[in-house]
Design an enzyme around this catalytic site. Structure first.
Site, mmCIF file in Angstrom:
data_model
loop_
_atom_site.group_PDB
_atom_site.id
_atom_site.type_symbol
_atom_site.label_atom_id
_atom_site.label_comp_id
_atom_site.label_asym_id
_atom_site.label_seq_id
_atom_site.Cartn_x
_atom_site.Cartn_y
_atom_site.Cartn_z
ATOM 1 C CG HIS A 36 -6.583 5.853 0.019
ATOM 2 N ND1 HIS A 36 -6.640 6.818 0.988
ATOM 3 C CD2 HIS A 36 -5.481 5.112 0.296
ATOM 4 C CE1 HIS A 36 -5.610 6.661 1.828
ATOM 5 N NE2 HIS A 36 -4.899 5.630 1.422
ATOM 6 C CB CYS A 37 -8.400 1.630 -4.865
ATOM 7 S SG CYS A 37 -9.384 0.674 -6.032
ATOM 8 C CG HIS B 245 -1.859 1.128 1.338
ATOM 9 N ND1 HIS B 245 -3.165 1.071 0.891
ATOM 10 C CD2 HIS B 245 -1.702 2.382 1.846
ATOM 11 C CE1 HIS B 245 -3.761 2.233 1.128
ATOM 12 N NE2 HIS B 245 -2.896 3.053 1.711
ATOM 13 C CD GLU B 246 1.573 3.758 3.619
ATOM 14 O OE1 GLU B 246 1.768 4.789 2.938
ATOM 15 O OE2 GLU B 246 0.553 3.605 4.324
ATOM 16 C CB CYS C 244 -7.985 -2.568 -4.536
ATOM 17 S SG CYS C 244 -6.512 -1.743 -5.184
ATOM 18 C CG HIS D 139 -0.064 6.002 -0.692
ATOM 19 N ND1 HIS D 139 -1.174 6.409 -1.395
ATOM 20 C CD2 HIS D 139 -0.537 5.539 0.505
ATOM 21 C CE1 HIS D 139 -2.270 6.198 -0.671
ATOM 22 N NE2 HIS D 139 -1.907 5.660 0.487
ATOM 23 C CB CYS E 185 -8.244 -3.483 -8.243
ATOM 24 S SG CYS E 185 -8.079 -1.739 -8.679
ATOM 25 C CB CYS F 106 -4.660 -0.002 -8.414
ATOM 26 S SG CYS F 106 -5.898 1.031 -7.607
#
Ligand SMILES: [Zn+2]
Ligand SMILES: [Zn+2]
Length: 179
Positions: A141-142, A131-132, A147, A135, A166, A169
């Site tokens: 954010h999704c 996640h990070e 996701c 970024h 996903c 993304c």
């Protein structure tokens, strides 16, 4: 800019991370080599005595000391992180400097008063790391709750999502990596 490495920077005291497992998962997802730095001391200046937590965004600057231009660096800390106005954060990232940090503090079942489960712990570590790093590559954010870029406000949110992007993304990830 083409990213040559994803560099991981543990801060001591280190948590019990399966480095080979995390490396394998990150390489599979980001198609980019992963390097581990030796652990460095956690910067005590980031500690807030009153909150008993470390300021997450401090690490985004600190990590610049340990990376090169064409790299993403992810710090891993075992202590609890916060940002002003927020009770805690699982992690923070800057797309501008390509630096990010995650905290493993709230990824343990024991934090929530239930028996530890190492597999679940490592899945959570993977999700927060992916996640990070997402970024740092400019992703936001999704809305898709499965996701990895879905926002996690609680450990239930983290557990609901997978550690994969996903399709929409993932397209952004690969294009921002020039793949
Ligand atoms: Zn996020
Ligand atoms: Zn997504």
């Amino acid at each position: 800019m083409n990213i040559r490495f994803i560099r991981l920077q543990p801060y001591s005291p280190e948590d019990n991370i399966d480095k080979n497992l995390l490396t394998g998962r990150l390489v599979e997802i980001f198609k980019t080599p992963v390097m581990w730095n030796s652990p460095v001391m956690i910067p005590q200046i980031a500690f807030d005595n009153y909150r008993n937590q470390y300021l997450g965004s401090y690490f985004l600057k600190d990590l610049l000391k340990f990376k090169k231009d064409n790299e993403i660096i992810l710090g891993i800390v075992s202590k609890d992180l916060y940002e002003p106005e927020l009770n805690f954060v699982f992690g923070v990232a800057s797309p501008l400097t390509k630096t990010a940090v995650i905290s493993t503090y709230r990824l343990h079942n024991s934090f929530y008063g239930i028996p530890e489960n190492y597999e679940i712990f490592m899945d959570r570590v993977t999700k927060e790391a992916v996640h990070e790093i997402g970024h740092t590559l400019g992703l936001g954010h999704c809305p898709n709750p499965e996701c990895v870029m879905h926002f996690s406000n609680s450990i239930e949110d983290t557990d609901r999502k997978s550690y994969y992007f996903c399709p929409s993304c993932y397209k952004k990830v690969l294009s921002s990596l020039g793949l």
